[in-house]
Design an enzyme around this catalytic site. Structure first.
Site, PDB file in Angstrom:
ATOM      1  N   TYR A 198       0.748  -1.144   0.011  1.00  0.00           N
ATOM      2  CA  TYR A 198      -0.107  -0.067  -0.207  1.00  0.00           C
ATOM      3  C   TYR A 198       0.751   1.094   0.039  1.00  0.00           C
ATOM      4  CZ  TYR A 198      -4.111   2.612   1.218  1.00  0.00           C
ATOM      5  OH  TYR A 198      -5.477   3.597   1.405  1.00  0.00           O
ATOM      6  N   CYS A 258       4.779  -1.697   8.799  1.00  0.00           N
ATOM      7  CA  CYS A 258       4.991  -2.876   8.008  1.00  0.00           C
ATOM      8  C   CYS A 258       3.973  -3.206   7.067  1.00  0.00           C
ATOM      9  CB  CYS A 258       5.427  -4.028   9.083  1.00  0.00           C
ATOM     10  SG  CYS A 258       4.429  -4.563   9.876  1.00  0.00           S
ATOM     11  N   GLN A 286      -3.657  -5.752   9.954  1.00  0.00           N
ATOM     12  CA  GLN A 286      -2.344  -5.711   9.363  1.00  0.00           C
ATOM     13  C   GLN A 286      -1.766  -6.742   9.961  1.00  0.00           C
ATOM     14  OE1 GLN A 286      -0.777  -1.961   8.927  1.00  0.00           O
ATOM     15  NE2 GLN A 286      -1.814  -1.507   6.849  1.00  0.00           N
ATOM     16  N   CYS A 323      -6.457  12.091  -5.539  1.00  0.00           N
ATOM     17  CA  CYS A 323      -4.961  12.079  -4.873  1.00  0.00           C
ATOM     18  C   CYS A 323      -4.186  11.632  -6.047  1.00  0.00           C
ATOM     19  CB  CYS A 323      -4.752  10.674  -3.737  1.00  0.00           C
ATOM     20  SG  CYS A 323      -5.232  11.431  -2.228  1.00  0.00           S
TER      21      CYS A 323
END
Length: 385
Positions: free
Chosen positions: A139, A178, A204, A356
Site C-alpha cells: 500500500y 510494516c 495488518q 489523490c
C-alpha cells in the site's frame, strides 16, 4: 460514516452569486459547469456552490459523496483544479482554521492517539485492500521504471529498497509501519534477512503474520516510540505521513538509537512542496485522521545535525500511475465488496483514489525515498536506481 449534509435554502440572488463565483473559479482551471469535457463538473444540487465557498475542499468532497455533483474524470478535474491553485483561491474556511488550531494546541499524533488511523483506515477490512492492491498488498507507491503493470511496479519498488539498503543475508532489519508484510516477506525471501515489522493496525498484524509464516520475520502490534533494540538497517515505507510535525524530531531520535552505527535508514514518504501543520480537511475527516505530510524543510530540520543525507530520490509521478491502477482494481472488483460497504463509501473511496492521483499528476504531492546514515558512508554512497 458522516451523515449527509443539510443546508438551509438560500435566496435566489445569493445562490446565483455563489454559482457565478464558483463558475469563475473553475474557469481559471479550464473546468466548466455541466459541460461536455470529461473533467467538467456536472451539478445535481444548486446548493453545491455555497457549500464549496463556505467549506472548501471538505464541502467539495462531501458534496460528491452525497451525490450533489459528478465528473467523468475526477483525476483530471483534481489535476486542473490544483494546478490552478483553486483551493487557495477559495480561501481559508472555518474548517481549515479549526484544523490549524487543533494541530497547534494538541499533539494529534501522540502515542495515545496513534491507533486512530489504524482503526479508521487500515482496519476497514482486509478484503477491501486485497481487491485493490497487488498480490503482496503493498500500500505504497510503485516504481514504474521498466514496469509493465502494478505487480511489477511494486516488486521493483521493494527490490529497489533492498538494493538501496545493501541488504546481506543474516542481517536484522526493522520495518516501521510494516503494513500487511509485503516488504518483510520480500526481503526475507529474496535477501535472506531477518525482519521485525511493527504496525498499529490489528488487521495488518494478523494478515502479515500469516503472510510471513515460516520466514525469519516477527510482526508486532507496537508503536515506534517503544522500540529500543538495535538493527543493521531500518526501513519505513509510507508511515512517516502519520508521524506529525511535532514528532518528526522524536521519530528520528528513535531511529537513531535503534540503528547500528554503520547501518542505513531508508525513509519512503509522501511529501509536499510547502511546509504545513495540518492535512486537507476532507482527507483528515474521511481517509487519514491526523495525517500530516512533511516538506523538505521539515524533514531537514528533523535530521539535522545527527544524520548524513546520502540520497534523496523523488519519483512522485509514479504515484499517479499507482493510484490509477488501484482505482481500476477497485472498480473492477466492487461487486465483491458491495455487500460490505454502502454506495456512499464507494463514492468516497473513488474520490479519494482519483483526486489523490490528480494531486500527484499536478506535482503538488511528491514521493521521496531518502537514505540516511549516522556518520556518512566511507568513500561515499552509490545510489541504485
Amino acid at each position: 460514516m458522516q451523515e449527509k449534509f443539510h443546508q438551509p435554502q438560500m435566496h435566489a440572488d445569493a445562490q446565483r452569486r455563489a454559482r457565478d463565483r464558483v463558475e469563475w473559479l473553475l474557469q481559471q482551471a479550464g473546468i466548466g459547469l455541466n459541460g461536455s469535457q470529461p473533467w467538467d463538473m456536472q451539478v445535481h444540487d444548486e446548493q453545491l456552490y455555497s457549500r464549496i465557498l463556505t467549506q472548501g475542499t471538505l464541502g467539495l468532497g462531501e458534496a460528491y459523496m452525497d451525490g450533489w455533483w459528478n465528473c467523468q474524470r475526477l483525476d483530471q478535474f483534481a489535476c486542473r483544479a490544483l494546478r490552478a491553485e483553486l483551493p487557495r483561491k477559495v480561501g481559508f474556511t472555518w474548517h481549515d482554521a479549526g484544523l490549524v488550531a487543533r494541530a497547534l494546541v494538541s499533539n494529534l499524533q501522540s502515542k495515545a492517539r496513534a491507533g486512530m488511523v489504524g482503526e479508521r483506515h487500515y482496519d476497514l477490512g482486509n478484503r477491501l485492500y486485497e481487491c485493490m492492491l497487488d498480490s503482496r498488498m503493498t500500500y505504497t507507491c510503485g516504481y514504474w521504471r521498466e514496469a509493465a503493470d502494478l505487480e511489477q511496479a511494486q516488486e521493483h519498488k521493494l527490490d529497489l529498497v533492498c538494493r538501496k539498503l545493501g541488504l546481506r543475508e543474516g542481517q536484522r532489519v526493522l520495518d516501521i509501519g510494516c503494513g500487511w508484510g509485503s516488504f518483510a516477506e520480500f526481503a526475507a525471501r529474496r535477501y535472506g534477512v531477518r525482519v521485525v515489522g511493527i504496525t498499529i493496525s490489528r488487521e495488518q498484524e494478523e494478515l502479515a503474520r500469516q503472510r510471513c509464516q515460516g520466514l525469519p520475520v516477527e510482526i508486532r502490534l507496537q508503536d515506534y516510540r517503544d522500540m529500543r533494540e538495535r538493527f543493521d538497517h531500518i526501513v519505513s515505507l509510507g508511515m512517516f505521513e502519520h508521524v506529525g510535525w511535532k514528532n518528526h524530531r522524536g521519530y528520528m531520535q528513535v531511529v537513531q538509537r535503534c540503528l547500528a552505527d554503520d547501518g542505513l535508514f531508508l525513509l519512503h514518504s509522501i511529501g509536499v512542496n510547502r511546509s504545513g501543520i495540518r492535512s486537507d480537511a476532507w482527507i483528515d475527516r474521511h481517509i487519514f485522521p491526523n495525517g500530516n505530510l512533511p516538506s523538505v524543510a521539515q524533514i531537514g530540520q528533523a535530521i539535522e545535525p545527527d544524520w548524513v543525507m546520502e540520497d534523496w530520490h523523488n519519483f512522485g509521478a509514479d504515484y499517479d500511475r499507482t493510484l490509477m491502477a488501484w482505482h481500476a482494481n477497485f472498480e473492477r472488483r466492487w461487486g465483491e465488496l458491495a455487500a460490505h460497504y454502502d454506495h456512499r463509501f464507494y463514492r468516497m473511496w473513488r474520490y479519494y483514489l482519483l483526486t489523490c492521483a490528480g494531486s500527484f499528476r499536478a506535482r503538488k504531492n511528491q514521493l521521496w525515498q531518502i537514505v540516511l546514515s549516522k556518520g556518512g558512508v566511507p568513500g561515499g554512497y552509490q545510489a541504485p536506481r
